[in-house]
Scaffold this motif. Structure first.
Motif, short mmCIF file in Angstrom:
data_model
loop_
_atom_site.label_atom_id
_atom_site.label_comp_id
_atom_site.label_asym_id
_atom_site.label_seq_id
_atom_site.Cartn_x
_atom_site.Cartn_y
_atom_site.Cartn_z
N THR A 1 0.83 -1.20 0.00
CA THR A 1 0.00 0.00 0.00
C THR A 1 0.87 1.26 0.00
O THR A 1 0.63 2.19 -0.78
N LEU B 1 0.95 3.94 -3.08
CA LEU B 1 0.57 5.33 -2.85
C LEU B 1 1.70 6.27 -3.23
O LEU B 1 1.49 7.29 -3.90
N PHE C 1 -2.81 15.38 -1.40
CA PHE C 1 -3.10 14.00 -1.05
C PHE C 1 -2.02 13.39 -0.16
O PHE C 1 -2.30 12.53 0.67
N ARG C 2 -0.78 13.88 -0.35
CA ARG C 2 0.29 13.39 0.53
C ARG C 2 -0.05 13.73 1.98
O ARG C 2 0.07 12.90 2.88
N TYR D 1 -3.05 11.53 3.17
CA TYR D 1 -2.67 10.16 3.52
C TYR D 1 -1.83 10.11 4.78
O TYR D 1 -1.84 9.11 5.50
N TRP E 1 -4.36 1.97 8.15
CA TRP E 1 -4.87 3.34 8.11
C TRP E 1 -3.95 4.29 8.86
O TRP E 1 -3.67 5.39 8.42
N GLY F 1 0.46 5.98 5.55
CA GLY F 1 0.85 7.32 5.13
C GLY F 1 2.26 7.67 5.55
O GLY F 1 3.03 8.27 4.78
N MET G 1 4.56 5.77 3.41
CA MET G 1 4.52 6.40 2.09
C MET G 1 5.47 7.60 2.02
O MET G 1 6.17 7.79 1.02
#
Lengths: 308, 443
Positions: free
Chosen positions: A101, A105, A120-121, A124, A179, A183, A186
Motif C-alpha cells: 500500500t 501510494l 493527497f500526501r 494520507y 490506516w 501514510g 509512504m
C-alpha cells in the motif's frame, strides 16, 4: 550509540574535546540509560525471580530465584503459544499489505500526473497524527453494528459483515494499522523517490521505457533500500501489536486478554500483579523481534539475492 | 548545568512517576507525631488515592472537621485498570500514598504482597460500627487491613416503559425472568431483557453467589476452591438457554454499545449494585422517569437470596506511611461519620458499610435520585438486599488472575459455541493451578 564509533580521535585532541562533547551527549546518555538500558536490565533480573507464599497466602511473601522457570512456563503455556502463532499470522497479513500500500501510494503520487499530489500526501499522512488509542476507539465504533453507519448501511442492502468476529478480527486490526501507518511509510518512500535524479528518467524515456518499465526497472530498484527499511519497521511494529487489540478487546469475544504476547505481558503486569512473568514474556518478544530483523536483513543484504 | 537538571529529572522520573506529583514525599517535613501535638508544627499531610467520582466532597468535609490533619485527594485510574498496579509499584518504591481505595476482591493480594498496613489497634474501637461480614472481609489471620467503605448488594434495574410495552411483568423468579425475556424480544426484535456481560466476572460471580455458590472457603491452612459447583452450573445453564434462544444480547456492559442500548431501551434490565444508579443516570439522562428497581429474581419463589458485585470497596492504609494513626483515623471517619457517609451514598460510592444507617440523610430522601425512578425510593430495595447478603465467601489471593481467566474462557466459550459451563470448569483448573504455582495450599 553511533557517537562512540564516530569519534576515534587521537589522544591529545580527544582530551581537550572531552568535556564539551559529553555536555552534548549527556542528555541523551542519561535518558538512554534511565529509560532504556536500566528498565531492560531491571526486567531481565526480575524475570529470573518469582514471589512465593505458603498456606493461605497471607504470610510475608518470599522472593525466590527461579532462573529460567518463568520463560519455560510462558513458552510451554498453550495460551502464550497461541498468541505467538496469532502474531505470526498477523505479520503475514499485515507486512505485505502495508509495504504494498505504501509503495503504490508513493508511486501514484510521484508519477507527475497525479492531481494535487501535495494535498493527497498530507491527507494520507494525517492518520499518523492520530494517537493509536484514539484511532482504535474510532474504528471500534465503526466495527460495531449498534454504532456503525457503515455496517447499518451494508445490512440494509443484505450484507451482514461482522468485522470483530473471530475469523475477521485480524483483518479488522490490520485495517486499523494500515490506516494509521501507511501514510507515514509512504512519506519515507516518497522521499526516496524524490531523491532519484530526473536525468535517469529522461534517459530511460529516450530509451523507450513507458511508465510501467520506469517503475519496475528504475524506481523500485532505486528505492530498494527504503522499501527494506519500511518492511523492517513494519515487522518490528507488528511484533509489538498491543494497543489495537487491547482497545478492541471489550467489544468482542474474539480477543482474549492474552491475544498477543505483549497483551499477555500487560495482563500479567497490570491485572495479575505478576511482573516477573510479564518481564519474561517481554524479553521473549524482544528476542523474537531481534531474530526476525536479523534474519530479514541477512536475506535482503546477501549478495546475489537481490529481490529484483 | 543542563546535565544536572536533566539528571535530576531523570532520577526523579526513574524513581516512579507518582513520586514527583504526590506531595506526601516532599511536603511533609514534620516528624511522625500525634495529631494533637502536630497542630503546633502544621497539620499532618496525608494523600488519599481513589477513583470514586466526586469523593473530594467527603474529603473536604474531613479536612474541615480536622484542623490537625490535611488530606489531599489524588484521583487515579480505577484499580483493575491500572490503579492497583500503580499502588503496588509505589509501595515497592517507598513513596506510596497513605490511604488508598481497594476492592474486597483485591485486598488479599495487598496483604499477600505486604502492601497494606495492619490497622487492628486503631480500628478495634470502631469495629462494631461496621457490618460484621465486611469487617470479616478486612481481616486476615486476626489482623485488620482496611476500613470497609461500601458493599455492592445487587438489585434489578429495569425499564418500566419497555416492560409495559411488551406486556411483561417484572420478574420475581428466574422463570418469570425467562418469560419476560421472551415477551420483550417478541415485542421488538431489537430489544433484549439483558446483556450477557461476558466481560464482567463480578456480575457472573454475583449471580452465582445468589444461586448459593461458595467459590472460596478458607480452611485452617488451605483453600477450598469450588468455581464449577452445581449452583454455578445452574446459573450457566440458565443463561445458556437465554443465549441459545436469542433472548439476551451478548455484549460487554459499560461499553459504548451497551450505553447506546440502555439509552434506546434495547437492553431493558441491569443487575448491579446500588452504585449502578449513578452509572445509569449519568449515561442515559434522557431516560429519566422510565427506570425502576426491583429485588433480584429468585430461584425459588418467596425467597430473598441475593449476591454482591465482588463484595465491596474499602479504604486501606498503604505500607510505608509515616502516619498510620492519622491515616486510619481518616479512613474510619470517612466511612462512619453520618455526614460523610451521606455524601458517599449520593456520589454513588456504594451501599454504606456501617450498621446504623438511620441517620444517613441521603438515604432518607434524595430527589435527584428518586425522580429518575419516577419517585421510587430505590434504597429500600438495596437496604433489603444488603441485609440478606449471605457473606459465606472468603476472598483468596490471585482473584485478579481468576477474573481474566473467566473473561477469557467465557469469550472463548461464546466464540466457539461451547456451553458456558465449560468456562467455569476451565477457570476452576486455572485458578487452582495459579494458587499452587504461587505456593498457596489448595485442598
Amino acid at each position: 550509540m553511533a557517537f562512540t564509533r564516530d569519534t576515534p580521535t587521537p589522544g591529545v585532541r580527544q582530551r581537550t574535546r572531552l568535556s564539551p562533547a559529553w555536555g552534548f551527549v549527556a542528555p541523551f546518555t542519561v535518558m538512554f540509560l534511565a529509560f532504556y538500558l536500566a528498565p531492560i536490565a531491571y526486567a531481565l533480573v526480575d524475570s529470573l525471580f518469582a514471589t512465593k507464599s505458603s498456606g493461605l497466602g497471607f504470610g510475608p511473601p518470599q522472593r525466590v530465584f527461579v532462573f529460567l522457570r518463568n520463560y519455560t512456563d510462558a513458552l510451554s503455556s498453550p495460551a502464550f503459544q497461541a498468541s505467538l502463532g496469532r502474531l505470526f499470522l498477523f505479520c503475514i497479513i499485515e507486512v505485505p499489505l502495508m509495504v504494498a500500500t505504501a509503495t503504490v501510494l508513493a508511486l501514484l503520487l510521484e508519477t507527475g500526473k497525479a492531481l494535487w499530489p501535495r494535498f493527497f500526501r498530507v491527507v494520507y499522512f494525517m492518520p499518523y497524527g492520530v494517537p493509536g488509542v484514539i484511532a482504535t476507539l474510532l474504528w471500534g465504533f465503526l466495527y460495531i453494528p449498534a454504532t456503525s453507519p457503515v455496517l447499518q448501511g451494508l445490512k440494509a442492502i443484505g450484507i451482514g459483515l461482522v468485522p470483530l468476529s473471530s475469523t475477521n478480527v485480524l483483518f479488522a486490526i490490520a485495517n486499523i494499522s494500515l490506516w494509521l501507518y501507511a501514510g507515514y511509510n509512504m512519506i519515507i518512500l516518497t522521499a526516496a523517490l524524490q531523491s532519484i535524479p530526473t536525468e535517469i528518467y529522461e534517459a530511460a524515456r529516450i530509451d523507450g521505457a513507458g511508465e510501467w518499465k520506469l517503475i519496475w526497472l528504475i524506481k523500485l530498484p532505486l528505492i530498494r533500500g527504503s522499501i527494506v527499511l519500511v518492511t523492517l519497521f513494519t515487522v518490528i511494529g507488528t511484533l509489538q501489536l498491543f494497543v489495537e487489540p487491547l482497545v478492541l478487546s471489550p467489544l468482542t469475544t474474539a480477543i482474549s486478554s492474552d491475544f498477543t504476547p505483549n497483551m499477555a505481558a500487560y495482563a500479567n503486569a497490570f491485572t495479575k500483579n505478576n511482573s516477573s512473568v510479564a518481564a519474561a514474556m517481554a524479553v521473549i518478544v524482544a528476542i523474537i523481534a531481534f531474530a526476525m530483523s536479523y534474519i530479514f536483513l541477512r536475506i535482503v543484504n546477501s549478495k546475489g539475492r537481490q529481490a529484483w | 548545568m543542563r546535565t544536572t537538571i536533566l539528571l535530576g529529572m531523570g532520577v526523579c522520573l526513574a524513581l516512579g512517576l507518582a513520586g514527583c506529583s504526590s506531595p506526601d514525599a516532599t511536603a511533609t517535613t514534620d516528624p511522625p507525631s500525634e495529631a494533637a501535638s502536630s497542630a503546633a508544627s502544621g497539620p499532618v499531610e496525608l494523600t488519599f488515592q481513589s477513583w470514586v467520582p466526586n469523593i473530594d466532597k467527603a474529603v473536604d468535609q474531613f479536612n474541615a472537621a480536622h484542623p490537625g490533619i490535611h488530606v489531599t485527594l489524588e484521583t487515579i485510574t480505577a484499580g483493575p485498570d491500572g490503579g492497583y498496579a500503580k499502588m503496588f509499584s509505589a509501595v515497592k518504591a517507598g513513596n506510596a500514598a497513605d490511604v488508598a481505595q481497594v476492592g474486597y476482591d483485591w485486598l488479599p493480594d495487598f496483604v499477600r504482597n505486604d502492601a497494606a498496613e495492619d490497622i487492628s489497634s486503631y480500628f478495634k474501637d470502631s469495629a462494631s460500627l461496621f457490618a460484621d461480614w465486611q469487617v470479616a472481609a478486612m481481616t486476615f489471620a486476626d489482623k485488620v487491613y482496611g476500613v470497609p467503605q461500601a458493599s455492592s448488594p445487587l438489585g434489578l434495574y429495569y425499564r418500566s416503559d419497555v416492560f409495559a410495552e411488551a406486556g411483561a411483568s417484572v420478574p420475581t423468579t428466574w422463570d418469570e425472568f425467562y418469560d419476560a425475556a421472551k415477551k420483550i424480544h417478541a415485542s421488538n426484535s431489537e430489544r433484549y431483557i439483558a446483556a450477557f456481560a461476558f466481560n464482567q466476572t463480578p456480575w457472573l460471580l454475583g449471580l452465582s453467589e445468589q444461586a448459593g455458590a461458595v467459590w472460596f472457603a478458607a480452611n485452617t491452612d488451605s483453600w477450598t476452591v469450588n468455581i464449577d459447583g452445581p449452583e454455578t452450573m445452574k446459573v450457566a445453564q440458565f443463561w445458556q438457554k437465554l443465549i441459545d434462544e436469542d433472548l439476551v444480547k451478548i455484549e460487554a456492559d459499560m461499553s459504548s454499545e451497551w450505553y447506546a442500548d440502555i439509552q434506546s431501551g434495547n437492553i431493558a434490565t441491569w443487575i448491579c449494585g446500588s452504585w449502578g444508579d449513578a452509572i445509569i443516570r449519568g449515561n442515559a439522562p434522557d431516560t429519566a422517569g422510565k427506570w425502576a428497581v426491583a429485588y433480584m429474581p429468585q430461584w425459588q419463589a418467596g425467597q430473598k437470596a441475593t449476591g454482591t458485585w465482588a463484595g465491596g470497596s474499602a479504604n486501606v492504609v498503604l505500607k510505608g506511611t509515616k502516619h498510620p494513626a492519622e491515616a486510619a483515623q481518616f479512613a474510619i471517619w470517612l466511612n462512619s461519620n453520618p455526614e460523610s457517609v451521606s455524601t458517599l451514598v449520593s456520589i454513588g460510592a456504594g451501599w454504606p458499610s456501617i450498621k446504623d444507617i438511620s441517620s444517613i440523610a441521603s438515604l432518607q430522601s434524595d430527589p435527584t435520585v428518586f425522580d429518575f425512578y419516577d419517585g421510587q425510593d430505590i434504597w429500600d430495595v438495596f437496604a433489603e438486599s444488603d441485609s440478606n447478603v449471605a457473606s459465606r465467601w472468603k476472598w483468596p489471593p490471585l482473584v485478579p488472575s481468576l477474573y481474566s481467566a473467566i473473561t477469557d474462557n467465557m469469550k472463548s466459550a461464546i466464540d466457539s459455541k461451547r456451553p458456558l459451563g465449560t468456562a467455569f470448569t476451565q477457570s476452576q483448573t486455572a485458578m487452582v493451578d495459579a494458587l499452587k504455582a504461587a505456593g498457596i495450599s489448595v485442598s
